[in-house]
Design a protein around this motif. Structure first.
Motif, PDB file in Angstrom:
ATOM      1  N   THR A  68      65.458 -63.170 -45.292  1.00 16.15           N
ATOM      2  CA  THR A  68      65.799 -63.154 -43.866  1.00 16.15           C
ATOM      3  C   THR A  68      64.661 -62.623 -42.997  1.00 16.15           C
ATOM      4  OG1 THR A  68      66.816 -60.952 -44.016  1.00 16.15           O
ATOM      5  CG2 THR A  68      68.234 -62.861 -44.426  1.00 16.15           C
ATOM      6  N   GLY A  69      63.732 -61.891 -43.598  1.00 14.58           N
ATOM      7  CA  GLY A  69      62.614 -61.355 -42.833  1.00 14.58           C
ATOM      8  C   GLY A  69      61.640 -62.416 -42.387  1.00 14.58           C
ATOM      9  N   GLN A  70      61.738 -63.610 -42.957  1.00 17.55           N
ATOM     10  CA  GLN A  70      60.840 -64.701 -42.610  1.00 17.55           C
ATOM     11  C   GLN A  70      61.421 -65.623 -41.541  1.00 17.55           C
ATOM     12  OE1 GLN A  70      57.744 -64.690 -44.029  1.00 17.55           O
ATOM     13  NE2 GLN A  70      58.496 -62.771 -44.930  1.00 17.55           N
ATOM     14  N   LEU A  71      62.596 -65.300 -41.023  1.00 12.27           N
ATOM     15  CA  LEU A  71      63.297 -66.184 -40.098  1.00 12.27           C
ATOM     16  C   LEU A  71      63.084 -65.771 -38.651  1.00 12.27           C
ATOM     17  CD1 LEU A  71      66.733 -66.430 -41.962  1.00 12.27           C
ATOM     18  CD2 LEU A  71      64.720 -67.884 -42.246  1.00 12.27           C
ATOM     19  N   GLY A  72      63.002 -66.751 -37.773  1.00 12.39           N
ATOM     20  CA  GLY A  72      62.992 -66.491 -36.346  1.00 12.39           C
ATOM     21  C   GLY A  72      64.384 -66.151 -35.856  1.00 12.39           C
ATOM     22  N   ASP A  73      64.484 -65.693 -34.615  1.00 11.95           N
ATOM     23  CA  ASP A  73      65.768 -65.236 -34.078  1.00 11.95           C
ATOM     24  C   ASP A  73      66.836 -66.326 -34.113  1.00 11.95           C
ATOM     25  OD1 ASP A  73      64.704 -62.756 -33.624  1.00 11.95           O
ATOM     26  OD2 ASP A  73      64.336 -63.070 -31.481  1.00 11.95           O
ATOM     27  N   ALA A  74      66.491 -67.537 -33.697  1.00 13.52           N
ATOM     28  CA  ALA A  74      67.478 -68.623 -33.650  1.00 13.52           C
ATOM     29  C   ALA A  74      67.970 -68.973 -35.055  1.00 13.52           C
ATOM     30  CB  ALA A  74      66.877 -69.851 -32.972  1.00 13.52           C
ATOM     31  N   THR A  75      67.057 -69.007 -36.014  1.00 13.94           N
ATOM     32  CA  THR A  75      67.435 -69.339 -37.388  1.00 13.94           C
ATOM     33  C   THR A  75      68.286 -68.229 -37.992  1.00 13.94           C
ATOM     34  OG1 THR A  75      65.367 -70.556 -37.610  1.00 13.94           O
ATOM     35  CG2 THR A  75      66.567 -70.070 -39.632  1.00 13.94           C
ATOM     36  N   ARG A  76      67.945 -66.978 -37.681  1.00 16.01           N
ATOM     37  CA  ARG A  76      68.754 -65.844 -38.161  1.00 16.01           C
ATOM     38  C   ARG A  76      70.163 -65.930 -37.597  1.00 16.01           C
ATOM     39  NH1 ARG A  76      66.973 -60.963 -39.875  1.00 16.01           N
ATOM     40  NH2 ARG A  76      68.352 -59.923 -38.393  1.00 16.01           N
ATOM     41  N   SER A  77      70.276 -66.226 -36.323  1.00 16.41           N
ATOM     42  CA  SER A  77      71.596 -66.325 -35.690  1.00 16.41           C
ATOM     43  C   SER A  77      72.417 -67.439 -36.325  1.00 16.41           C
ATOM     44  CB  SER A  77      71.452 -66.576 -34.191  1.00 16.41           C
ATOM     45  OG  SER A  77      70.858 -65.462 -33.552  1.00 16.41           O
ATOM     46  N   ALA A  78      71.768 -68.568 -36.596  1.00 15.14           N
ATOM     47  CA  ALA A  78      72.466 -69.688 -37.227  1.00 15.14           C
ATOM     48  C   ALA A  78      72.922 -69.323 -38.638  1.00 15.14           C
ATOM     49  CB  ALA A  78      71.565 -70.910 -37.255  1.00 15.14           C
ATOM     50  N   LEU A  79      72.056 -68.621 -39.386  1.00 14.23           N
ATOM     51  CA  LEU A  79      72.426 -68.195 -40.736  1.00 14.23           C
ATOM     52  C   LEU A  79      73.589 -67.217 -40.686  1.00 14.23           C
ATOM     53  CD1 LEU A  79      71.753 -68.186 -43.787  1.00 14.23           C
ATOM     54  CD2 LEU A  79      70.195 -66.278 -43.336  1.00 14.23           C
ATOM     55  N   ARG A  80      73.541 -66.284 -39.742  1.00 17.91           N
ATOM     56  CA  ARG A  80      74.642 -65.332 -39.587  1.00 17.91           C
ATOM     57  C   ARG A  80      75.954 -66.057 -39.291  1.00 17.91           C
ATOM     58  NH1 ARG A  80      72.407 -62.230 -36.041  1.00 17.91           N
ATOM     59  NH2 ARG A  80      73.248 -63.261 -34.209  1.00 17.91           N
ATOM     60  N   GLY A  81      75.903 -67.060 -38.417  1.00 16.33           N
ATOM     61  CA  GLY A  81      77.105 -67.797 -38.071  1.00 16.33           C
ATOM     62  C   GLY A  81      77.689 -68.573 -39.240  1.00 16.33           C
ATOM     63  N   ARG A  82      76.817 -69.072 -40.110  1.00 14.88           N
ATOM     64  CA  ARG A  82      77.282 -69.863 -41.255  1.00 14.88           C
ATOM     65  C   ARG A  82      77.755 -69.000 -42.414  1.00 14.88           C
ATOM     66  NH1 ARG A  82      72.328 -72.370 -40.639  1.00 14.88           N
ATOM     67  NH2 ARG A  82      71.661 -71.556 -42.670  1.00 14.88           N
ATOM     68  N   ARG A  83      77.099 -67.881 -42.635  1.00 15.84           N
ATOM     69  CA  ARG A  83      77.296 -67.139 -43.882  1.00 15.84           C
ATOM     70  C   ARG A  83      78.151 -65.876 -43.771  1.00 15.84           C
ATOM     71  NH1 ARG A  83      75.606 -69.942 -48.477  1.00 15.84           N
ATOM     72  NH2 ARG A  83      73.660 -71.037 -48.049  1.00 15.84           N
ATOM     73  N   ILE A  84      78.292 -65.331 -42.550  1.00 15.98           N
ATOM     74  CA  ILE A  84      78.901 -64.000 -42.419  1.00 15.98           C
ATOM     75  C   ILE A  84      80.070 -64.030 -41.448  1.00 15.98           C
ATOM     76  CG2 ILE A  84      78.494 -61.603 -41.737  1.00 15.98           C
ATOM     77  CD1 ILE A  84      75.573 -62.004 -42.527  1.00 15.98           C
ATOM     78  N   GLY A  85      81.181 -63.436 -41.876  1.00 18.06           N
ATOM     79  CA  GLY A  85      82.329 -63.215 -41.003  1.00 18.06           C
ATOM     80  C   GLY A  85      82.489 -61.726 -40.759  1.00 18.06           C
ATOM     81  N   PHE A  86      82.858 -61.352 -39.537  1.00 27.28           N
ATOM     82  CA  PHE A  86      82.981 -59.947 -39.157  1.00 27.28           C
ATOM     83  C   PHE A  86      84.427 -59.609 -38.793  1.00 27.28           C
ATOM     84  CE2 PHE A  86      78.553 -60.927 -38.205  1.00 27.28           C
ATOM     85  CZ  PHE A  86      77.874 -59.815 -38.677  1.00 27.28           C
ATOM     86  N   VAL A  87      84.888 -58.444 -39.270  1.00 29.81           N
ATOM     87  CA  VAL A  87      86.179 -57.894 -38.878  1.00 29.81           C
ATOM     88  C   VAL A  87      85.940 -56.442 -38.473  1.00 29.81           C
ATOM     89  CG1 VAL A  87      88.528 -57.317 -39.595  1.00 29.81           C
ATOM     90  CG2 VAL A  87      87.426 -59.378 -40.487  1.00 29.81           C
ATOM     91  N   PHE A  88      86.407 -56.072 -37.261  1.00 34.89           N
ATOM     92  CA  PHE A  88      86.140 -54.742 -36.736  1.00 34.89           C
ATOM     93  C   PHE A  88      87.435 -53.934 -36.575  1.00 34.89           C
ATOM     94  CE2 PHE A  88      82.774 -57.539 -35.136  1.00 34.89           C
ATOM     95  CZ  PHE A  88      81.650 -56.865 -35.588  1.00 34.89           C
ATOM     96  N   GLN A  89      87.266 -52.644 -36.353  1.00 40.80           N
ATOM     97  CA  GLN A  89      88.409 -51.768 -36.117  1.00 40.80           C
ATOM     98  C   GLN A  89      89.161 -52.199 -34.862  1.00 40.80           C
ATOM     99  OE1 GLN A  89      87.439 -47.602 -36.135  1.00 40.80           O
ATOM    100  NE2 GLN A  89      89.335 -46.990 -35.161  1.00 40.80           N
ATOM    101  N   ALA A  90      88.417 -52.481 -33.790  1.00 38.04           N
ATOM    102  CA  ALA A  90      88.995 -53.052 -32.579  1.00 38.04           C
ATOM    103  C   ALA A  90      89.096 -54.558 -32.791  1.00 38.04           C
ATOM    104  CB  ALA A  90      88.127 -52.726 -31.367  1.00 38.04           C
ATOM    105  N   PHE A  91      90.211 -55.151 -32.434  1.00 41.99           N
ATOM    106  CA  PHE A  91      90.475 -56.533 -32.827  1.00 41.99           C
ATOM    107  C   PHE A  91      89.647 -57.545 -32.032  1.00 41.99           C
ATOM    108  CE2 PHE A  91      94.558 -54.076 -32.924  1.00 41.99           C
ATOM    109  CZ  PHE A  91      94.471 -53.724 -34.268  1.00 41.99           C
ATOM    110  N   HIS A  92      89.272 -57.199 -30.801  1.00 42.31           N
ATOM    111  CA  HIS A  92      88.437 -58.069 -29.961  1.00 42.31           C
ATOM    112  C   HIS A  92      89.062 -59.462 -29.777  1.00 42.31           C
ATOM    113  CE1 HIS A  92      85.384 -55.032 -29.869  1.00 42.31           C
ATOM    114  NE2 HIS A  92      85.145 -55.108 -31.161  1.00 42.31           N
ATOM    115  N   LEU A  93      90.361 -59.489 -29.499  1.00 49.38           N
ATOM    116  CA  LEU A  93      91.042 -60.746 -29.211  1.00 49.38           C
ATOM    117  C   LEU A  93      91.177 -60.911 -27.699  1.00 49.38           C
ATOM    118  CD1 LEU A  93      93.934 -60.594 -31.840  1.00 49.38           C
ATOM    119  CD2 LEU A  93      91.700 -61.684 -32.080  1.00 49.38           C
ATOM    120  N   LEU A  94      91.055 -62.141 -27.228  1.00 45.52           N
ATOM    121  CA  LEU A  94      91.244 -62.415 -25.809  1.00 45.52           C
ATOM    122  C   LEU A  94      92.739 -62.415 -25.507  1.00 45.52           C
ATOM    123  CD1 LEU A  94      88.635 -65.264 -25.211  1.00 45.52           C
ATOM    124  CD2 LEU A  94      88.393 -62.814 -24.766  1.00 45.52           C
TER     125      LEU A  94
END
Length: 227
Positions: A68-94
């Motif tokens: 991941t250290g070799q990736l630009g910001d846009a590519t990192r963001s895309a990888l994060r969107g594809r590979r990682i899901g986040f769940v937080f203490q605060a639900f952050h629902l609309l």
């Protein structure tokens, strides 16, 4: 799945602050890892690195074999969107969007067709036991139900790993048990899970527990699974 090789993070000063000392870690597909430590110990920094929100200032982080250290910001963001899901203490629902609409929002920026988004959201809500509440507003849901919606939203993009930051922090004991049971079910289905917690009883639910104190990451005891 997750590989840290001498990875650490120091925030520039003056004075410079080392939030996470260089560490090595391997998390494999299907692991259920819990991370414990007092407030200010470095847990959030660890989560931010693994979640591609921050980059280590030392060492290397590979996610699914990608340096991941070799990736630009846009590519990192895309990888994060594809590979990682986040769940937080605060639900952050609309609050003005239904449960299904909240889950669908995770797919909007991927340009997924509206009908496919709707079908996928209802499928995930059914998977977390909320198929009957798909059209409910968050204000009419219990805390446990809202956290289940948040988990469905995190899963809708089919991530490789689910990162959970104090996912039971706002829940009572009985509801926490339900959410942890759901995470165990997802893990048994092959989802790799990392849970940040200050609660020893929550930490005990993982197959591995890591400890962070004063920026030092250790694995005191491996119970089951990979070491």
């Amino acid at each position: 799945m997750i590989s840290l090789e001498g990875a650490g993070l120091t925030y520039p000063g003056p004075p410079a602050v080392t939030a996470l000392l260089p560490c090595d870690l391997e998390v494999h597909q299907g692991d259920f890892v819990t991370v414990v430590g007092p407030s200010g110990s470095g847990k959030s920094t660890f989560l931010n690195i693994v979640g591609l929100l921050d980059s280590p200032t030392q060492g290397r982080y590979r996610l699914s074999g990608v340096d991941t250290g070799q990736l630009g910001d846009a590519t990192r963001s895309a990888l994060r969107g594809r590979r990682i899901g986040f769940v937080f203490q605060a639900f952050h629902l609309l609050p003005h969007r239904t449960a299904a609409e909240n889950v669908q929002l995770a797919l909007v920026y991927r340009r997924v067709a509206r009908r496919e988004r709707a079908d996928r959201a209802r499928e995930l809500l059914a998977r977390v036991g909320l198929g009957h509440r798909a059209d409910a507003l968050p204000t009419t849901l219990s805390g446990g139900e809202r956290q289940r919606v948040a988990i469905a939203r995190a899963l809708v993009g089919t991530p490789s790993v689910l990162l959970c930051d104090e996912p039971t922090g706002n829940l009572d004991t009985a509801t926490s048990e339900q959410v942890l049971g759901l995470l165990e079910e997802l893990n048994s289905d092959g989802v790799t899970i990392v849970v940040i917690t200050h609660d020893p009883s929550v930490a005990a639910r993982g197959t591995r527990t890591l400890s962070i104190r004063d920026g030092v990451l250790t694995e005191p005891q491996a119970r089951r699974g990979h070491v």
